[in-house]
Structure formats: structure tokens, C-alpha cells
Write a protein that holds these residues in place. Structure first.
Motif, mmCIF file in Angstrom:
data_model
loop_
_atom_site.group_PDB
_atom_site.id
_atom_site.type_symbol
_atom_site.label_atom_id
_atom_site.label_comp_id
_atom_site.label_asym_id
_atom_site.label_seq_id
_atom_site.Cartn_x
_atom_site.Cartn_y
_atom_site.Cartn_z
ATOM 1 N N VAL A 182 0.839 -1.202 0.000
ATOM 2 C CA VAL A 182 0.000 0.000 0.000
ATOM 3 C C VAL A 182 0.870 1.246 0.000
ATOM 4 N N ASP A 183 1.967 1.197 0.753
ATOM 5 C CA ASP A 183 2.870 2.341 0.848
ATOM 6 C C ASP A 183 3.426 2.700 -0.531
ATOM 7 N N ASP A 184 3.810 1.686 -1.297
ATOM 8 C CA ASP A 184 4.336 1.932 -2.642
ATOM 9 C C ASP A 184 3.272 2.553 -3.545
ATOM 10 N N LYS A 185 2.038 2.082 -3.461
ATOM 11 C CA LYS A 185 0.964 2.621 -4.294
ATOM 12 C C LYS A 185 0.662 4.075 -3.930
ATOM 13 N N VAL A 186 0.745 4.369 -2.647
ATOM 14 C CA VAL A 186 0.525 5.752 -2.219
ATOM 15 C C VAL A 186 1.579 6.662 -2.822
ATOM 16 N N ARG A 187 2.822 6.230 -2.826
ATOM 17 C CA ARG A 187 3.895 7.045 -3.384
ATOM 18 C C ARG A 187 3.783 7.175 -4.906
ATOM 19 N N LEU A 188 3.328 6.122 -5.566
ATOM 20 C CA LEU A 188 3.091 6.244 -7.006
ATOM 21 C C LEU A 188 1.975 7.252 -7.286
ATOM 22 N N ALA A 189 0.968 7.269 -6.432
ATOM 23 C CA ALA A 189 -0.108 8.253 -6.588
ATOM 24 C C ALA A 189 0.420 9.666 -6.367
ATOM 25 N N GLN A 190 1.359 9.835 -5.447
ATOM 26 C CA GLN A 190 1.976 11.146 -5.263
ATOM 27 C C GLN A 190 2.714 11.573 -6.528
ATOM 28 N N TYR A 191 3.378 10.621 -7.131
ATOM 29 C CA TYR A 191 4.117 10.847 -8.391
ATOM 30 C C TYR A 191 3.169 11.286 -9.507
ATOM 31 N N THR A 192 2.080 10.546 -9.708
ATOM 32 C CA THR A 192 1.152 10.881 -10.797
ATOM 33 C C THR A 192 0.402 12.175 -10.513
ATOM 34 N N ARG A 193 0.148 12.450 -9.233
ATOM 35 C CA ARG A 193 -0.544 13.703 -8.887
ATOM 36 C C ARG A 193 0.343 14.919 -9.200
ATOM 37 N N GLN A 194 1.632 14.792 -8.969
ATOM 38 C CA GLN A 194 2.556 15.875 -9.317
ATOM 39 C C GLN A 194 2.592 16.095 -10.824
ATOM 40 N N ILE A 195 2.533 15.003 -11.579
ATOM 41 C CA ILE A 195 2.513 15.118 -13.044
ATOM 42 C C ILE A 195 1.236 15.822 -13.492
ATOM 43 N N ASP A 196 0.114 15.443 -12.910
ATOM 44 C CA ASP A 196 -1.167 16.069 -13.243
ATOM 45 C C ASP A 196 -1.124 17.572 -12.977
ATOM 46 N N HIS A 197 -0.594 17.979 -11.850
ATOM 47 C CA HIS A 197 -0.497 19.403 -11.519
ATOM 48 C C HIS A 197 0.397 20.140 -12.516
ATOM 49 N N ALA A 198 1.482 19.495 -12.925
ATOM 50 C CA ALA A 198 2.408 20.134 -13.863
ATOM 51 C C ALA A 198 1.788 20.316 -15.252
ATOM 52 N N LEU A 199 0.872 19.420 -15.623
ATOM 53 C CA LEU A 199 0.266 19.483 -16.949
ATOM 54 C C LEU A 199 -0.894 20.477 -17.042
ATOM 55 N N ARG A 200 -1.470 20.849 -15.928
ATOM 56 C CA ARG A 200 -2.653 21.718 -15.958
ATOM 57 C C ARG A 200 -2.434 23.017 -16.732
ATOM 58 N N PRO A 201 -1.310 23.732 -16.532
ATOM 59 C CA PRO A 201 -1.134 24.984 -17.292
ATOM 60 C C PRO A 201 -1.130 24.783 -18.810
ATOM 61 N N ILE A 202 -0.636 23.637 -19.270
ATOM 62 C CA ILE A 202 -0.614 23.372 -20.711
ATOM 63 C C ILE A 202 -2.030 23.269 -21.243
ATOM 64 N N PHE A 203 -2.870 22.515 -20.544
ATOM 65 C CA PHE A 203 -4.221 22.272 -21.059
ATOM 66 C C PHE A 203 -5.192 23.390 -20.699
ATOM 67 N N ALA A 204 -4.723 24.365 -19.964
ATOM 68 C CA ALA A 204 -5.519 25.580 -19.796
ATOM 69 C C ALA A 204 -5.475 26.424 -21.065
ATOM 70 N N GLN A 205 -4.474 26.172 -21.913
ATOM 71 C CA GLN A 205 -4.292 26.940 -23.149
ATOM 72 C C GLN A 205 -4.695 26.169 -24.396
ATOM 73 N N HIS A 206 -4.703 24.829 -24.344
ATOM 74 C CA HIS A 206 -4.990 24.015 -25.517
ATOM 75 C C HIS A 206 -6.050 22.973 -25.188
ATOM 76 N N ASP A 207 -6.843 22.599 -26.171
ATOM 77 C CA ASP A 207 -7.839 21.551 -25.967
ATOM 78 C C ASP A 207 -7.506 20.281 -26.742
ATOM 79 N N TYR A 208 -6.241 20.132 -27.150
ATOM 80 C CA TYR A 208 -5.835 18.913 -27.840
ATOM 81 C C TYR A 208 -5.910 17.722 -26.892
ATOM 82 N N PRO A 209 -6.185 16.532 -27.405
ATOM 83 C CA PRO A 209 -6.274 15.356 -26.539
ATOM 84 C C PRO A 209 -4.920 14.953 -25.962
#
Length: 367
Positions: A182-209
Motif C-alpha cells: 500500500v505504501d508503494d501505491k501511495v507514493r506512485l499516486a503522489q508521483y502521478t498527482r505531481q505530473i497532473d499538476h504540472a500538466l494543468r497549465p498546458i491544457f488551460a491553453q490548448h484543448d488537444y487530446p
């Protein structure tokens, strides 16, 4: 790698407004492989000769004809122009100017000579531009690749995005498949959540898939933390760590095609609803009239249909038996009028329209 340069919506509108004593429109099937372009050049040479003969037969001014010939051969005889291509080439020429567009979709060879350009095939590239982002994600590597329609694909530098799970959470080894902790999965979720936050500014400007390329369980963990509406439902399940940029683009293109078809399928319930409200037409004459009045909200047109004629200022169509320099494609003109009044226009295949119809329109008010 595909090299494409399609017109924007604004440029399309400018092209649709062009009027000249001779507008030559040529579409040629091409290839990204340089050695396969000889056939395309032969076809272009034949179309150039045919266009000039048509204008000669119409007693076109000889000086203007010579200028047009010079414009067309400036493309055919330019070796550097033929270095990089995609799957189709559009050439739009008058005696005074010439424009070319390399397209990612296949358009059959065709020639049109009129007092305006034949632009409907270009709408397919605008409707489905084959432009997107790829998120190639693994525990050891996170890459974002952009492949827009007008530039070669390349890897992006995304601010604040972790390069791998170690950088994100500071743990040297996370092997969920082996240990399943469970601990490993939690840390992977932290990893993907950081990626999601980093991508938000890009998709605020573009609607490409955004297309996800990842293996399980990381793919499911990323989707659980994703907040971007642009994320395509289908995932390419593979480890992309050793797959190059160009190869990844080729691998995701079938997913892009399915994504576009899903968009079209989603419109069917809307057409059914608006039909019950008497806000739908498939009749060319009605569509021409409503386009003239600015009453079309959404327009789907058959990309392969070419119906010659003219439309007057009141929106009345006069059909012609065949195309010549005095006529043009009436669907092209309906598209121009609809776009100019803010309508959404999509170029589709015949199977995406009601049987036997060349267009399908939703109106802004009831008939």
C-alpha cells in the motif's frame, strides 16, 4: 515523421474569400517517403497542363495565363520543396499568388478551376488535425511529447514535472508488481498527482487530446489522480522507456482515429434532440438559405461530395450540370457562410451523415 502545415480557421476564412479571374485548386496524394514522391510530381505536372488547357479553352488572358503557369511550375520545379511531405498536398494558385499545405490525411487527386478555391477537403484537416500530446509514463521516466499539425513531434520540457518516481517521492525502489505494498501505491499516486499538476497549465491553453502510454499498475493509478478533461479514454499499454518519439506518434495514431470517431458518435443524440425541435435540415437549398441568414449553429458536410453551382445573395442555389470556371462547389459556399457567422463546421465521411445526404445542419432556431 509527418511534416504538415494546415491553415488555421482564420486563414481558411481568408482563403474562402479569395476571388480571382482564375483560382486553381490541386490536391495530390503524397508520401512521407521521398523515393515515393515521383508519382506525385508526375500527377501534379498533368494537372498543371490540364488547368492551363481549360483556361485556354475559355479564352483566358494570355498574360495572366503565363503568370499562373509560372506560379504552378515554381512548385513543381523546386527540388527543395519536395524534400519533406506527409500524405496529401494542397496547392492553391492564382496568377498573382500561390499557397501550399501539407496534410496528414489522404485526399484523392483532384483539380478544380474556378473563380474561387475549392477548400472543402482542407476542412478535414481542420476538423481532425491529428494534433495531440502523449504522456509516456513509467516509474523510471515521465515524458510529454507534443505532435502538433504544423511542427514535427518533439519532447517537451514541462515545468515542475518530476522526471521519475524517485525525483517525486525520494524512494529508490518502488516495485508494486513484486511487492504490491500500500505504501508503494501511495507514493506512485503522489508521483502521478505531481505530473497532473504540472500538466494543468498546458491544457488551460490548448484543448488537444492527451494520450496515455503506460503499463499497469501505473496507468490505472495515473487515471485515478488525473483531473484533465483532455485525457483520452483509451490507453496504449506498453513501457515506453525505450521507444523513440517518432515511433510513439505512429503507435498512438489509431487511438487518435478512435477518439475522433467517438466525438462524431456523441453528436448523434444531439441531432436527434434538435430534430424533434425542428432545428435540423439535410436539404442543400434550405442549408444555403439558412447559412446566408446566419442561422446555422453546427454543420457536418460530406468531404467527398462536390456539387457545382452558384448561390446568390438571398441564399438561392442555381445548380450546374458540371464544374467550370463560372461555377464552384455550393457546399464550399455554404461552409464559408456558416463559418463567417460563427458556426462550428466539421468535414466527415458519407457514413457519418444521413444516407444519401451531403450535409447535416443544426439551426439556431426552429424552421
Amino acid at each position: 515523421m509527418l511534416y504538415v502545415d494546415i491553415p488555421s480557421r482564420e486563414e481558411f476564412l481568408l482563403l474562402s474569400d479569395v476571388r480571382s479571374d482564375a483560382c486553381v485548386t490541386i490536391y495530390i496524394e503524397t508520401s512521407p517517403l521521398h523515393q515515393e514522391l515521383a508519382t506525385s510530381k508526375i500527377q501534379l505536372g498533368n494537372f498543371i497542363k490540364d488547368a492551363l488547357l481549360q483556361l485556354e479553352a475559355a479564352h483566358f488572358d494570355k498574360r495572366r495565363l503565363a503568370l499562373l503557369e509560372e506560379q504552378l511550375y515554381s512548385v513543381l520545379d523546386d527540388p527543395s520543396f519536395w524534400d519533406l511531405h506527409a500524405y496529401s498536398l494542397a496547392i492553391l494558385a492564382t496568377p498573382d499568388s500561390i499557397r501550399t499545405y501539407r496534410l496528414a490525411n489522404v485526399i484523392p487527386n483532384q483539380l478544380h478551376v474556378s473563380e474561387r478555391f475549392y477548400l472543402k477537403p482542407l476542412l478535414r484537416a481542420l476538423t481532425f488535425p491529428h494534433s495531440a500530446y502523449i504522456l509516456a509514463l513509467s516509474e523510471n521516466q515521465a515524458r510529454v511529447i507534443e505532435f502538433f499539425a504544423d511542427v514535427p513531434a518533439e519532447e517537451m520540457n514541462v515545468a515542475n514535472m518530476p522526471a521519475n518516481v524517485l525525483e517525486a517521492v525520494g524512494k529508490a525502489s518502488l516495485n508494486v508488481q513484486k511487492y504490491g505494498g500500500v505504501d508503494d501505491k501511495v507514493r506512485l499516486a503522489q508521483y502521478t498527482r505531481q505530473i497532473d499538476h504540472a500538466l494543468r497549465p498546458i491544457f488551460a491553453q490548448h484543448d488537444y487530446p492527451l494520450i496515455l502510454v503506460s503499463a499497469e499498475p501505473l496507468a490505472s493509478i495515473y487515471r485515478a489522480t488525473n483531473t484533465l478533461s483532455n485525457l483520452v479514454d483509451e490507453t496504449l499499454f506498453t513501457n515506453a522507456e525505450h521507444i523513440g518519439t517518432s515511433e510513439l506518434v505512429k503507435m498512438v495514431r489509431p487511438i487518435m482515429d478512435k477518439y475522433y470517431q467517438t466525438q462524431l458518435d456523441a453528436l448523434k443524440p444531439l441531432f436527434e434532440l434538435r430534430s424533434g425541435q425542428r432545428r435540423v435540415t439535410t436539404d442543400l437549398s434550405d442549408a444555403a438559405r439558412f447559412a446566408t441568414l446566419g442561422a446555422i449553429d453546427l454543420l457536418l458536410i460530406d468531404i467527398d461530395s462536390n456539387i457545382p453551382g452558384t448561390i446568390n445573395e438571398q441564399g438561392i442555389i442555381t445548380f450546374a450540370e458540371k464544374s467550370d470556371i463560372t461555377t464552384y462547389g455550393v457546399i464550399d459556399e455554404i461552409v464559408r457562410l456558416a463559418l463567417a457567422t460563427g458556426a462550428r463546421v466539421m468535414a466527415v465521411r458519407q457514413q457519418d451523415l444521413p444516407a444519401g445526404k451531403s450535409l447535416h445542419a443544426i439551426l439556431r432556431y426552429a424552421l
